[in-house]
Design a protein around this motif. Structure first.
Motif, PDB file in Angstrom:
ATOM      1  N   THR A   1       0.824  -1.203   0.000  1.00  0.00           N
ATOM      2  CA  THR A   1       0.000   0.000   0.000  1.00  0.00           C
ATOM      3  C   THR A   1       0.857   1.251   0.000  1.00  0.00           C
ATOM      4  O   THR A   1       0.591   2.210  -0.742  1.00  0.00           O
ATOM      5  N   GLY A   2       1.917   1.234   0.812  1.00  0.00           N
ATOM      6  CA  GLY A   2       2.805   2.387   0.861  1.00  0.00           C
ATOM      7  C   GLY A   2       3.496   2.630  -0.472  1.00  0.00           C
ATOM      8  O   GLY A   2       3.628   3.776  -0.915  1.00  0.00           O
ATOM      9  N   ALA A   3       3.908   1.540  -1.123  1.00  0.00           N
ATOM     10  CA  ALA A   3       4.579   1.679  -2.427  1.00  0.00           C
ATOM     11  C   ALA A   3       3.618   2.221  -3.475  1.00  0.00           C
ATOM     12  O   ALA A   3       3.974   3.073  -4.301  1.00  0.00           O
ATOM     13  N   ALA A   4       2.374   1.755  -3.448  1.00  0.00           N
ATOM     14  CA  ALA A   4       1.381   2.245  -4.408  1.00  0.00           C
ATOM     15  C   ALA A   4       1.103   3.727  -4.191  1.00  0.00           C
ATOM     16  O   ALA A   4       1.002   4.502  -5.158  1.00  0.00           O
ATOM     17  N   LEU A   5       0.999   4.122  -2.931  1.00  0.00           N
ATOM     18  CA  LEU A   5       0.779   5.533  -2.653  1.00  0.00           C
ATOM     19  C   LEU A   5       1.946   6.385  -3.120  1.00  0.00           C
ATOM     20  O   LEU A   5       1.751   7.491  -3.662  1.00  0.00           O
ATOM     21  N   GLU A   6       3.136   5.887  -2.939  1.00  0.00           N
ATOM     22  CA  GLU A   6       4.319   6.638  -3.367  1.00  0.00           C
ATOM     23  C   GLU A   6       4.326   6.809  -4.876  1.00  0.00           C
ATOM     24  O   GLU A   6       4.599   7.909  -5.398  1.00  0.00           O
ATOM     25  N   GLU A   7       3.981   5.724  -5.610  1.00  0.00           N
ATOM     26  CA  GLU A   7       3.948   5.804  -7.070  1.00  0.00           C
ATOM     27  C   GLU A   7       2.882   6.791  -7.534  1.00  0.00           C
ATOM     28  O   GLU A   7       3.130   7.612  -8.430  1.00  0.00           O
ATOM     29  N   TRP A   8       1.713   6.680  -6.977  1.00  0.00           N
ATOM     30  CA  TRP A   8       0.647   7.587  -7.386  1.00  0.00           C
ATOM     31  C   TRP A   8       0.950   9.034  -6.998  1.00  0.00           C
ATOM     32  O   TRP A   8       0.597   9.965  -7.735  1.00  0.00           O
ATOM     33  N   ASP A  43      -1.736   1.674  13.545  1.00  0.00           N
ATOM     34  CA  ASP A  43      -0.664   2.673  13.634  1.00  0.00           C
ATOM     35  C   ASP A  43      -0.038   2.960  12.278  1.00  0.00           C
ATOM     36  O   ASP A  43       0.271   4.112  11.951  1.00  0.00           O
ATOM     37  N   ASN A  44       0.164   1.920  11.471  1.00  0.00           N
ATOM     38  CA  ASN A  44       0.752   2.133  10.149  1.00  0.00           C
ATOM     39  C   ASN A  44      -0.172   2.970   9.278  1.00  0.00           C
ATOM     40  O   ASN A  44       0.278   3.800   8.478  1.00  0.00           O
ATOM     41  N   SER A  45      -1.480   2.774   9.437  1.00  0.00           N
ATOM     42  CA  SER A  45      -2.447   3.567   8.677  1.00  0.00           C
ATOM     43  C   SER A  45      -2.323   5.039   9.019  1.00  0.00           C
ATOM     44  O   SER A  45      -2.357   5.903   8.133  1.00  0.00           O
ATOM     45  N   GLU A  46      -2.171   5.335  10.294  1.00  0.00           N
ATOM     46  CA  GLU A  46      -2.042   6.734  10.699  1.00  0.00           C
ATOM     47  C   GLU A  46      -0.789   7.356  10.102  1.00  0.00           C
ATOM     48  O   GLU A  46      -0.802   8.511   9.663  1.00  0.00           O
ATOM     49  N   ASN A  47       0.299   6.605  10.065  1.00  0.00           N
ATOM     50  CA  ASN A  47       1.533   7.131   9.475  1.00  0.00           C
ATOM     51  C   ASN A  47       1.354   7.425   7.992  1.00  0.00           C
ATOM     52  O   ASN A  47       1.817   8.459   7.490  1.00  0.00           O
ATOM     53  N   LEU A  48       0.702   6.504   7.277  1.00  0.00           N
ATOM     54  CA  LEU A  48       0.485   6.710   5.845  1.00  0.00           C
ATOM     55  C   LEU A  48      -0.416   7.917   5.600  1.00  0.00           C
ATOM     56  O   LEU A  48      -0.166   8.721   4.691  1.00  0.00           O
ATOM     57  N   LEU A  49      -1.461   8.035   6.399  1.00  0.00           N
ATOM     58  CA  LEU A  49      -2.358   9.174   6.223  1.00  0.00           C
ATOM     59  C   LEU A  49      -1.658  10.492   6.534  1.00  0.00           C
ATOM     60  O   LEU A  49      -1.843  11.493   5.830  1.00  0.00           O
ATOM     61  N   THR A  50      -0.864  10.499   7.592  1.00  0.00           N
ATOM     62  CA  THR A  50      -0.132  11.711   7.959  1.00  0.00           C
ATOM     63  C   THR A  50       0.829  12.128   6.852  1.00  0.00           C
ATOM     64  O   THR A  50       1.048  13.328   6.612  1.00  0.00           O
TER      65      THR A  50
END
Length: 425
Positions: A1-8, A43-50
């Motif tokens: 999920t983090g990698a996809a967000l970074e690409e987008w 917790d990981n979700s909060e980091n990604l959202l932040t």
């Protein structure tokens, strides 16, 4: 999920490059991924959202807001957010957009059932701060953000903090002060603002009619709006019609006779009389003549209201005012209460007469006696009564107790003749 967000996020910021056409919208895809992350709530979700919500906000503030308000619309995903609203508010606050935070709070308060008291109070404070930031020469009572609608329709917020912020601007937000004061039960302060500051007598009458139906506490649900466009049917003003409506017929407000006594109309009268006193310092410039006319109109329109009983009103009227000016009020109210007193006396005498008459009939019936000889028989079973227990009826019939349930003929005829269908003993 983090990698996809970074690409987008890279595609969203830099684009796909020359000669490359994207079939998917990076903003939409990134918003959809973040909405799914909101539902995870770890917790990981909060980091990604932040990390990625501010990036999305820089490109599309609407899409950033949709991350937290559009999760219920995702197909195949449970609608309830797992991310706590406090975390979502913190992330949106970090973007530096007050408008985004306010709109998220509006979503929580008006479109969901998860808003807490602190969040409702914060939304009210943001409305007040938005109005306070305007130039002082702007007349913003009851306009602008939906503060007045919020205060009247939403329940569960903390009243005192909002009232403190509203009172920081004593010349503004007067209608909002009325709503908050009335919810706190400070009806006199609310009425003074309506009459003295706003000089809105129709709204003051509506206030008294609504609050007379029951003094609301801060926790009451579903209360009628004082400043609604159309008042409830029971709160349509008759003494001071709204918007140039035709004057009602002067009948003393006969329907007001059945209203509960809340003391509000008497308080209304007191405040109007204060404006008529030339020696008393007035907070506003209501003319004494206009105030006196309002007093006369109030008394004529509510002559029968229990708050405005002549015994309460007469001591308040200035001694310099001729009573002939109040002839209509005194004639209507005095005749009403005199009729009421006579009716009560008549009812008491009727009740006493009915009691004495019934007691006399009862005593006479109980005083009757029957003679049971050795040959006397029960008309139901045709057996001798002898020393068995029996019921005696007003016509002299004696029936065994066990036979009395079957006794209908003579008992019914006796009841029709005497009105007594119960056995004497």
């Amino acid at each position: 999920t983090g990698a996809a967000l970074e690409e987008w996020s890279i595609l969203m910021r830099e684009g796909p490059g020359p000669g490359v056409e994207l079939k998917l919208d990076p903003v939409h895809e990134m918003s959809s991924i973040l909405q799914a992350i909101v539902l995870q709530g770890d917790d990981n979700s909060e980091n990604l959202l932040t990390t990625y919500v501010p990036i999305l906000f820089n490109v599309s503030p609407e899409a950033a807001l949709q991350v937290f308000t559009g999760t219920a619309a995702l197909p195949g995903v449970p609608g309830r957010q797992r991310l706590k609203p406090e975390k979502a508010m913190q992330i949106l606050t970090d973007t530096g957009s007050t408008d985004l935070t306010r709109r998220y709070l509006e979503h929580l308060v008006f479109k969901t059932s998860v808003a807490e008291a602190s969040q409702k109070t914060r939304l009210g404070q943001m409305y007040i701060e938005e109005i306070a930031a305007r130039p002082a020469d702007v007349d913003d009572d009851g306009v602008g953000p939906p503060l007045l609608c919020f205060l009247e329709e939403v329940d569960g917020y903390d009243l005192s903090p909002l009232l403190l912020k509203v009172e920081e601007k004593p010349r503004r937000l007067k209608r909002e002060r009325v709503v908050l004061l009335s919810r706190l039960g400070r009806n006199e302060d609310a009425l003074r603002i309506l009459i003295q500051d706003l000089q809105d007598l129709p709204r003051a009458e509506i206030f008294c009619l609504i609050r007379s139906r029951g003094q609301p506490g801060a926790e009451e649900q579903g209360r009628a709006a004082i400043f609604g466009a159309v008042p409830p049917q029971y709160a349509i003003p008759v003494a001071f019609p709204v918007g140039g409506a035709p004057e009602p017929a002067v009948d003393g407000g006969k329907t007001s006779a059945g209203m509960p006594s809340s003391g509000l109309f008497l308080l209304f009268l007191r405040i109007l009389l204060e404006a008529c006193d030339p020696e008393k310092e007035k907070p506003v410039g209501m003319e004494a003549g206009a105030a006196k006319g309002a007093v006369l109109q109030l008394l004529k329109s509510y002559s029968y209201h229990p708050d405005l009983h002549p015994a309460k009103v007469l001591p308040l009227l200035p001694s310099s005012w001729p009573l002939s000016e109040f002839a209509t009020y005194f004639i209507q109210s005095t005749s009403h209460y005199l009729h009421e007193q006579r009716s009560l006396t008549f009812q008491e005498k009727l009740s006493s007469y009915e009691y004495l008459s019934t007691h006399s009939d009862w005593a006479e019936a109980r005083g009757m006696s029957v003679s049971v000889t050795a040959e006397r028989c029960c008309p139901v079973c045709n057996r001798r009564i002898m020393d068995k227990a029996f019921d005696a009826y007003p016509d002299g019939t004696c029936v065994h107790i066990q036979c009395s349930q079957d006794w209908s003929g003579k008992a019914a005829r006796s009841a029709a003749a005497t009105g007594l269908d119960e056995p004497l003993f």
